[in-house]
Enzyme design. Structure first.
Site, PDB file in Angstrom:
ATOM      1  N   HIS A  65     -33.434 -28.594 -37.724  1.00 41.65           N
ATOM      2  CA  HIS A  65     -34.424 -28.509 -36.650  1.00 41.65           C
ATOM      3  C   HIS A  65     -35.249 -29.787 -36.643  1.00 41.65           C
ATOM      4  O   HIS A  65     -35.554 -30.343 -37.702  1.00 41.65           O
ATOM      5  CB  HIS A  65     -35.337 -27.289 -36.856  1.00 41.65           C
ATOM      6  CG  HIS A  65     -36.138 -26.919 -35.656  1.00 41.65           C
ATOM      7  ND1 HIS A  65     -37.323 -27.545 -35.333  1.00 41.65           N
ATOM      8  CD2 HIS A  65     -35.936 -25.989 -34.679  1.00 41.65           C
ATOM      9  CE1 HIS A  65     -37.808 -27.016 -34.219  1.00 41.65           C
ATOM     10  NE2 HIS A  65     -36.994 -26.084 -33.801  1.00 41.65           N
ATOM     11  N   ASP A 112     -31.866 -20.753 -33.106  1.00 43.47           N
ATOM     12  CA  ASP A 112     -30.923 -20.843 -31.991  1.00 43.47           C
ATOM     13  C   ASP A 112     -29.533 -20.349 -32.377  1.00 43.47           C
ATOM     14  O   ASP A 112     -28.816 -19.788 -31.547  1.00 43.47           O
ATOM     15  CB  ASP A 112     -30.841 -22.284 -31.484  1.00 43.47           C
ATOM     16  CG  ASP A 112     -32.175 -22.802 -30.994  1.00 43.47           C
ATOM     17  OD1 ASP A 112     -32.793 -22.113 -30.171  1.00 43.47           O
ATOM     18  OD2 ASP A 112     -32.609 -23.868 -31.446  1.00 43.47           O
TER      19      ASP A 112
END
EC number: 2.3.3.16
Length: 430
Positions: free
Chosen positions: A305, A363
């Site tokens: 991330h 995600d």
């Protein structure tokens, strides 16, 4: 006022700027007066710039911490629901029982949209992307609610916020129904926020159905986990639009536009597309090798991330939710999900991913979860926008109530031509 100062020396002068300490996070140097001394600060992408002061959300990417108004995200996902989180983000505290009941009742009173709004959808092409339809209809709401567009009045700002949170799932579901050629479903006040959304997505006028409670709870958690994420691209877009005095519907529409960009809101859809590209468990090794090769354009989506250099705190909640949904719908043994679970296991055990801290992020699991629920990938970013609406509008409300509220006006490092004279067309060289 701050007693601590930072000194910047340049061009034979030395300038002091105040240093402010936050309740959490890194110190901030206030350089807003730098321009008065003949220079500007350059920070492309704002990676070292605090553009505002906020009390809403805190992120510590190094430690993997995400707090809404001081509450850890995993505790909120476990002990609260999305309506409580909406109240928290808007007003600063979790509601008591009476406050929650009143808030939920108010939201339910505003879930319907004018019949003229539903007619907007007939003007869209049959294969229009749902995000295009949501973006357009949210922006158009300002044409219907003139009674609460005085942004100088706190009561008007609050009513607009309520309307946006309430109507977003209705319009999101309408965008999906229109895209598949099915009739719109009206919201039902007997259902909670997540149940109502699933009802409007998957229900039909021909039969009475109740959303599966496991799927409704999963959807509620997805809403919570995506409700806010500090000063990201879309939130900053909302704040910049709001700084001009634009109405809240226009500001949220601007935020949706920013979220639509694949670098921001499309990560879970990209992750699912990557899994489909890998295709089979036997191909995982080949793609892991490609991911490790710096010269290979392939990137392993859903791992690591930009903000979190540790485990994404939302991912743990989403992982648990994903497995609950797979159990509920009985899709564990489908090739796509078997592939994802195998890839997850390899990534969590592979030294390369451990050293690089490339853990599965929110995600990775949210895309799988939405797919298992039966939601097509072109609706993923719409659901992201639905979830994030409360975060956007909370930041907008905070900004509008701030005494330091001012028009956003960044500067630039100009590297173009110096002043030159215009030559008439007949004298310009070919």
């Amino acid at each position: 006022m701050s007693n601590r100062k930072a000194k910047l020396s340049f061009e034979n002068q030395s300038v002091e700027f105040p240093i402010y300490s936050p309740t959490l996070g890194k110190d901030v140097i206030d350089v807003k007066t730098l321009g008065n001394h003949g220079a500007y600060a350059l920070d492309v992408g704002f990676y070292s710039t605090a553009a505002c002061e906020s009390k809403i959300t805190f992120i510590d990417g190094e430690k993997g911490i995400l707090l809404y108004r001081g509450y850890p995200i995993d505790q909120l996902a476990d002990k609260s629901d999305y309506m409580e989180v909406c109240y928290l983000l808007m007003y600063g505290e979790l509601p008591n029982k009476g406050e929650k009941e009143k808030f939920v009742r108010t939201i339910k009173e505003h879930t319907s949209v004018y019949e003229q709004v539903t007619k907007f959808f007939n003007g869209f092409h049959y294969d229009a992307h749902p995000m295009a339809m949501v973006l357009s209809t949210i922006g158009a709401l300002s044409a219907f609610y003139h009674d609460a567009l005085d942004i100088t009045k706190p009561a008007d700002r609050e009513l607009s916020a309520i309307r946006l949170i309430a109507k977003m799932p209705t319009l999101a579901a309408m965008s999906y129904k229109y895209s598949i050629g099915q009739p719109f479903m009206h919201p039902r006040r007997a259902m909670n926020y997540a149940e109502n959304f699933l009802h409007m997505l998957f229900g039909t006028p021909y039969e009475e159905t109740e959303p599966d409670p496991v799927l409704a709870r999963a959807m509620d958690r997805i809403f919570i986990l995506h409700a806010d994420h500090e000063q990201n691209a879309s939130t900053t877009t909302v704040r910049v639009a709001g700084s001009t005095g634009a109405n809240p519907f226009a500001c949220i529409s601007a935020g949706i536009s920013a979220l639509w960009g694949p670098a921001h809101g499309g990560a879970n859809e990209a992750c699912l597309n990557m899994l489909r590209k890998i295709g089979d468990e036997k191909n995982i090794g080949q793609y892991i090798k490609k991911a490790k090769d710096k010269n290979d354009p392939f990137r392993l989506m859903g791992f690591g991330h930009r903000v979190y250099k540790n485990y994404d705190p939302r991912a743990k909640v989403m992982q648990k939710t994903c497995y609950e949904v797979l159990d509920a719908v009985g899709r564990h043994n489908e090739p796509l999900f078997k592939l994802a679970i195998k890839l997850e296991k390899i990534a969590l055990e592979d030294d390369y991913f451990i050293e690089k801290k490339l853990y599965p992020n929110v995600d990775f699991y949210s895309g799988l979860t939405l797919n298992a629920i039966g939601i097509p990938s072109n609706m993923f970013t719409v659901i992201f926008a639905l979830s994030r609406t409360v975060g956007w509008i909370s930041h907008w409300m905070e900004m509008m109530s701030s005494p330091d509220h001012r028009l956003a006006r960044p500067r630039q490092l100009y590297t173009g031509e110096t002043e030159r004279e215009v030559i008439s067309l007949d004298k310009r060289q070919a």
